[in-house]
Design an enzyme around this catalytic site. Structure first.
Site, PDB file in Angstrom:
ATOM      1  NE  ARG A  47      -1.587  -2.343   2.769  1.00 49.12           N
ATOM      2  CZ  ARG A  47      -1.672  -3.612   2.360  1.00 49.12           C
ATOM      3  NH1 ARG A  47      -2.713  -4.002   1.673  1.00 49.12           N
ATOM      4  NH2 ARG A  47      -0.721  -4.500   2.641  1.00 49.12           N
ATOM      5  CE  LYS A  76      27.149  -3.162  -6.162  1.00 56.55           C
ATOM      6  NZ  LYS A  76      27.126  -2.005  -7.065  1.00 56.55           N
ATOM      7  NE  ARG A 124       7.060   0.576   5.010  1.00 59.96           N
ATOM      8  CZ  ARG A 124       5.825   0.078   4.908  1.00 59.96           C
ATOM      9  NH1 ARG A 124       5.663  -1.182   4.557  1.00 59.96           N
ATOM     10  NH2 ARG A 124       4.772   0.817   5.167  1.00 59.96           N
ATOM     11  CG  HIS A 128       3.299   3.949   8.519  1.00 61.81           C
ATOM     12  ND1 HIS A 128       3.443   4.832   7.465  1.00 61.81           N
ATOM     13  CD2 HIS A 128       2.929   2.757   7.962  1.00 61.81           C
ATOM     14  CE1 HIS A 128       3.171   4.198   6.330  1.00 61.81           C
ATOM     15  NE2 HIS A 128       2.860   2.943   6.607  1.00 61.81           N
TER      16      HIS A 128
HETATM   17  N1   CP Z   1      -0.381  -0.053   5.818  1.00 60.17           N
HETATM   18  C1   CP Z   1       0.837  -0.291   5.287  1.00 60.17           C
HETATM   19  O1   CP Z   1       1.843   0.330   5.697  1.00 60.17           O
HETATM   20  O2   CP Z   1       0.857  -1.254   4.340  1.00 60.17           O
HETATM   21  P1   CP Z   1       2.120  -1.722   3.495  1.00 60.17           P
HETATM   22  O3   CP Z   1       3.077  -2.392   4.484  1.00 60.17           O
HETATM   23  O4   CP Z   1       1.612  -2.660   2.465  1.00 60.17           O
HETATM   24  O5   CP Z   1       2.771  -0.498   2.924  1.00 60.17           O
END
Ligand code: CP
Length: 312
Positions: A61, A90, A111, A139
């Protein structure tokens, strides 16, 4: 002088970095972006801008909705979905990776499995960093789309009873969501096995900084009178062993039987991916909002990118 919104000029690392007014600005802009999405017209606010997505952990997502958002705004995308295809293999450091990619792009969506990685990266980047999930930390863009969903479903963001359920220790979405909800005067209940309750520093900071008191329970029945139940997955990847994870894997389940005892108008949310915590039989019920919630990832992330990068 730039006419860009001051919101997010340095990036978005934590939901705590945004004021309540700024959060409300994002939600209003997201409504406008939802109309753009539904009209099918491609906007050009970010023409000639490039977004890099650096994903050191799996995602469906977040990465794809960011990429969709950027393309719908007329911008371009580069990046990797899997660090094994990058020079990380590497031995290149996160600092060097971010430094280089910031010379190729106008914004970096990151991420990473390590808590604090986004803030660390921001110290090396010459462009804004958006935290798309840092370990068990935060997040923030998910929290914004969660607020947007609650407002769409309930027509308000205040005075609701909201139960947040699951792995509250490791779930970064719930950490950001709790800090976001704390601005809007709701009754919040954390429901988790004792070992997976939210970290004490988060609970005390919610109370001390925002005056948000949190009820805690181990029982899913504490959600029976909730207006919104926000389910989360047990975060298998954060456990030391499979055996330890399996102790909690089936701890909670929302099914039709549970919903026959809950409020008739309860809204069920989940950041997804779901594993076992919501039975598929719930998907077709009017209460289930989690697929709509995921779809709002595009307009909300369009709003964030536009407010961060657009001159218009
Ligand atoms: N909700 C969410 O962060 O989903 P993904 O891990 O698929 O990005």
């Amino acid at each position: 002088m730039s006419s860009r919104s001051p919101v997010f000029q340095k990036g978005l690392l934590s939901i705590k970095d945004l004021s309540t007014n700024e959060i409300e600005e994002v939600l209003s802009e997201s409504e406008r972006m939802l109309k753009v999405c539904r009209s099918g017209i491609k906007a050009d606010h970010l023409r000639n801008m490039i977004m890099a997505t650096l994903f050191f952990e799996p995602s469906t997502r977040t990465r794809l909705s960011f990429e969709s958002a950027m393309q719908r705004l007329g911008g371009g995308i580069i990046g990797f979905a899997d660090p094994s295809s990058s020079s990380t293999m590497k031995g290149e450091t996160l600092a060097d990776t971010v430094k280089i990619v910031s010379s190729y792009s106008d914004v970096i969506v990151l991420r990473h499995p390590r808590d604090g990685a986004a803030r660390e990266a921001a110290g090396f980047a010459d462009v804004p960093i958006i935290n798309a999930g840092d370990g068990a930390g935060e997040h923030p863009t998910q929290a914004l789309l969660d607020l947007f969903t609650i407002r769409k479903e309930k027509r308000k963001l205040q005075g609701l009873k909201i139960a947040i359920v699951g792995d509250l220790k490791n779930g970064r979405t719930v950490h950001s969501l709790a800090y976001a909800l704390a601005r809007f005067r709701n009754d919040v209940t954390f429901i988790a096995p004792r070992q997976l309750q939210a970290p004490a520093d988060i609970v005390s900071s919610l109370n001390e900084k925002y005056g948000q008191r949190v009820e805690m329970s181990e029982s899913l029945d504490a959600a029976l009178d909730a207006d919104v139940i926000y389910m989360t997955r047990v975060q298998e990847e954060r456990f030391k062993s499979k055996a330890e994870y399996l102790q909690f894997a089936n701890y909670y389940n929302i099914n039709r039987n549970f919903l026959s005892r809950s409020r008739n108008d309860v809204t069920i949310m989940h950041p997804l991916p779901r594993v076992r915590e919501i039975s598929p039989e719930v998907d077709s019920m009017k209460n289930s909002a989690y697929f709509r919630q995921a779809s709002y990832g595009v307009p909300v992330r369009m709003a964030i990118l536009k407010m961060m990068l657009s001159e218009k």
